[in-house]
Design a protein around this motif. Structure first.
Motif, PDB file in Angstrom:
ATOM      1  N   HIS A 256       0.814  -1.218   0.000  1.00 19.29           N
ATOM      2  CA  HIS A 256       0.000   0.000   0.000  1.00 19.29           C
ATOM      3  C   HIS A 256       0.846   1.267   0.000  1.00 19.29           C
ATOM      4  CE1 HIS A 256       0.797  -0.624   4.294  1.00 19.29           C
ATOM      5  NE2 HIS A 256       0.569   0.660   4.464  1.00 19.29           N
ATOM      6  N   ARG A 257       2.038   1.214   0.591  1.00 21.20           N
ATOM      7  CA  ARG A 257       2.893   2.407   0.588  1.00 21.20           C
ATOM      8  C   ARG A 257       3.342   2.761  -0.827  1.00 21.20           C
ATOM      9  NH1 ARG A 257       6.943   1.849   5.822  1.00 21.20           N
ATOM     10  NH2 ARG A 257       5.321   1.778   7.428  1.00 21.20           N
ATOM     11  N   LYS A 260       0.438   4.187  -2.858  1.00 12.89           N
ATOM     12  CA  LYS A 260       0.192   5.590  -2.548  1.00 12.89           C
ATOM     13  C   LYS A 260       1.322   6.480  -3.059  1.00 12.89           C
ATOM     14  CE  LYS A 260      -2.769   5.042   1.515  1.00 12.89           C
ATOM     15  NZ  LYS A 260      -3.859   5.870   0.944  1.00 12.89           N
ATOM     16  N   GLU A 265      -3.673   4.653  -6.626  1.00 11.23           N
ATOM     17  CA  GLU A 265      -4.886   4.244  -5.912  1.00 11.23           C
ATOM     18  C   GLU A 265      -6.067   4.038  -6.863  1.00 11.23           C
ATOM     19  OE1 GLU A 265      -2.788   7.129  -2.994  1.00 11.23           O
ATOM     20  OE2 GLU A 265      -3.082   6.936  -5.170  1.00 11.23           O
TER      21      GLU A 265
END
Length: 631
Positions: A256-257, A260, A265
């Protein structure tokens, strides 16, 4: 490999399971999988898992029959009480002298009825208890086989499939089998016994009313067959979409890092929406088609119910049948419809379960690693001599990557491997560790072909410090001690000091007892690397594999680690995959690879003197021009 890319190299953790895809659903409403390709063959294979449980299955069958029989007799007994109550009430209404309701007889009937329901519930409890044990024992064995199989599968199997697909077979499909064995199988037995028993009891009451009830059967079967045939087209992509969704969610969550950081996204959500829409479309259609079976069966059953009431009332007026028998028959007609509906639903569930079992068996039938020798080599023979003889290898049969590779490494030598991306540097290490099998030639360690060694004996000779760090959820102490079984506290601390990790560990609130999370994101990348180096030092191997081990630390720490590495490498054979060529000047032998072939080899000075490929790579790193890709 860049630090960003490292984020995607995560430990393979199973997805969280709860409500939603893969997390189960309402009881009795399963999410069907695709239709089995070989229904009979898969069913026979699944039955083999039940053969050792024959005694328990006989107990389940016997208790299911007894429970159903006691339940079936209840309406007939209740009908006698109703008849006696009706006769007494009618006599009193007509003013018959001495007429009254025989409450004593009715009380006896109610006691008998209570006993029947009690025994029915008791045997039903025993049936469910034993079947739960059988079902869990079967899936326990199946999970053990899957786990054992995954340990024996070659690396290429995992490279060619998504994590979600593998996890879906090991979790969702096995859970589907478990649910069917524990619930649907007992329901199927009970339904069949109920149908037979109810027909017999209805015949004892009135053959004519029985005929009226059975007339509705063909209509029921036509409806069931039509719906089942129509619904098959919606089951095909169900499990596939579920596996894709699990894989996507796991990948996006663990990365997820990076998602982002690069502003992906929207793309991630679009991909999720696409897969989720496919799962939704196939899921709601399958559930809708399965769900309308019950209302249609109830409608057909009500038609029969109305006919029974009308004809039964006529029979009562003509004294061809008692009122209590009509009440019992109506109850039987209700009981007759329900198991037929359940059988139809169970048939659909069993088909889904066989498809799940087939997916599990496909995993169990996958080609395994080449069987290893049973002979263990003593650790005293570890010297670290390595030889590649005419090695040939390719990930695909028609696309060879390495052809006729010959390398001779003496004990204690440091071998540096350099070359551009795709040259075969990592492949060389994978072959050395026997993660992949050769297409031809031999690799020998201390004069022994690695195919003549146990894989565990082969791999304990190696210590690995990779650019892609891997730490598990646990204490720092446990992560370092992972390098050697039975390591003491003093050994762990000594290894940490040698890797220059002891200082930063002691600055943490819990020191060596600090718990690392699943991705070890509560410490820096450089600190992760220090811990993996400490782990390798603790393992004390005869051969080291260093894949740019200092790339993730600062310059000062790199100097300290390089000193520790030099101490660690003394007397040990070391394979160093180098990205920064300045770090391998002192190597005993440098192998320059390109397109899977060693095109140059020699010392740093010798290769510079040749003015070839290595010289160009080395000089480009100290020029102001464009740097070639040597990662």
């Amino acid at each position: 490999m860049s630090e960003n890319n490292q984020e995607f190299k995560r430990p393979q953790q199973p997805p969280r399971r709860g409500f939603g895809p893969g997390g189960g659903g309402p009881p009795g409403m399963s999410m069907p999988a695709e239709k089995a390709k070989d229904f009979k063959g898969t069913l026979r294979r699944l039955i083999r898992y039940l053969r050792p449980k024959q005694i328990q299955l006989l107990i389940v069958l016997a208790t299911a029959i007894l429970s159903t029989v006691f339940s079936i007799f209840s309406p007939k007994v209740m009908g006698k009480a109703t008849t006696k109550l009706f006769e007494g009430a009618v006599a009193m209404m007509k003013g018959v002298p001495g007429a009254s309701i025989d409450w004593g007889y009715i009380n006896e009937i109610l006691l008998i009825l209570g006993g029947l329901y009690l025994f029915s519930a008791l045997f039903s409890y025993i049936q469910q208890y034993v079947m739960a044990s059988v079902a869990q024992s079967v899936v326990y064995t199946m999970r053990e086989e899957i786990n054992s199989k995954l340990e024996r599968l070659p690396l290429k199997y995992f490279d060619s499939r998504t994590h979600g697909e593998i996890l879906s077979r090991a979790t969702n499909d096995v859970d589907n089998i478990s649910t069917t064995l524990q619930q649907s199988l007992t329901q199927l037995i009970t339904s069949i016994v109920t149908i037979i028993g109810v027909v017999i009891m209805m015949l004892t009451i009135s053959p004519w009313l029985t005929l009226i009830t059975i007339i509705t059967l063909p209509l029921s079967f036509v409806v069931i067959m039509a719906i089942t045939k129509r619904s098959q087209s919606y089951f095909v992509g169900q499990q596939k979409s579920l596996g894709q969704l699990n894989g996507h969610v796991e990948e996006m969550y663990t990365g997820h890092r990076i998602v982002k950081a690069f502003g992906q996204e929207r793309k991630s959500l679009q991909e999720f929406d696409r897969i989720n829409a496919e799962l939704y479309n196939s899921g709601w259609r399958a559930q809708f088609m399965s769900g309308i079976i019950m209302p249609l069966m109830m409608f057909i059953g009500n038609l029969g119910y109305v006919l029974v009431c009308v004809v039964g009332g006529i029979f009562v007026t003509k004294k061809m049948i008692d009122v209590g028998d009509i009440q019992a028959f109506i109850q039987y007609s209700r009981q007759f419809t329900m198991p037929i509906t359940q059988t139809a639903n169970i048939a659909n569930i069993i088909q889904s379960t066989i498809a799940s079992a087939e997916r599990v068996f496909e995993l169990l039938d996958e080609e395994e690693e080449v069987p290893e020798t049973a002979v263990s080599l003593p650790a005293s023979e570890d010297k670290g001599a390595v030889e590649f003889r005419h090695v040939k290898f390719g990930y695909k049969e028609n696309a060879p990557l390495i052809e006729d590779m010959n390398i001779q490494v003496s004990p204690g030598q440091t071998i540096a491997i350099v070359g551009p991306t795709g040259a075969g540097k990592t492949t060389l290490i994978n072959l050395l560790m026997r993660f992949y099998e050769l297409n031809g030639g031999q690799i020998l360690i201390d004069g022994v072909d690695i195919t003549d060694m146990k894989r565990s004996d082969l791999r304990r000779r190696f210590g690995m410090v990779l650019q892609d760090t891997w730490l598990f959820n646990g204490t720092i102490r446990d992560n370092i001690a992972y390098g050697r079984e039975g390591a003491s506290e003093a050994d762990v601390v000594r290894a940490a000091k040698a890797a220059y990790a002891d200082h930063f560990i002691r600055t943490l609130p819990q020191g060596y007892d600090t718990i690392l999370n699943e991705e070890a994101s509560n410490i820096s990348q450089g600190q992760k690397q220090l811990l993996t180096i400490a782990r390798a030092i603790l393992a004390d191997p005869s051969i080291l594999i260093l894949d740019e081990a200092t790339s993730s630390v600062d310059t000062r720490t790199e100097v300290q680690i390089q000193k520790a590495m030099n101490t660690l490498m003394q007397g040990r054979t070391s394979f160093v995959i180098a990205h920064r060529l300045s770090t391998i000047r002192d190597a005993d032998l440098i192998l320059v690879m390109n397109h899977g072939t060693v095109i140059e080899q020699g010392t740093h000075e010798e290769l510079l003197g040749q003015g070839g490929f290595y010289a160009d790579l080395y000089n480009s790193q100290f020029s102001e021009g464009d740097l070639p890709d040597v990662s």
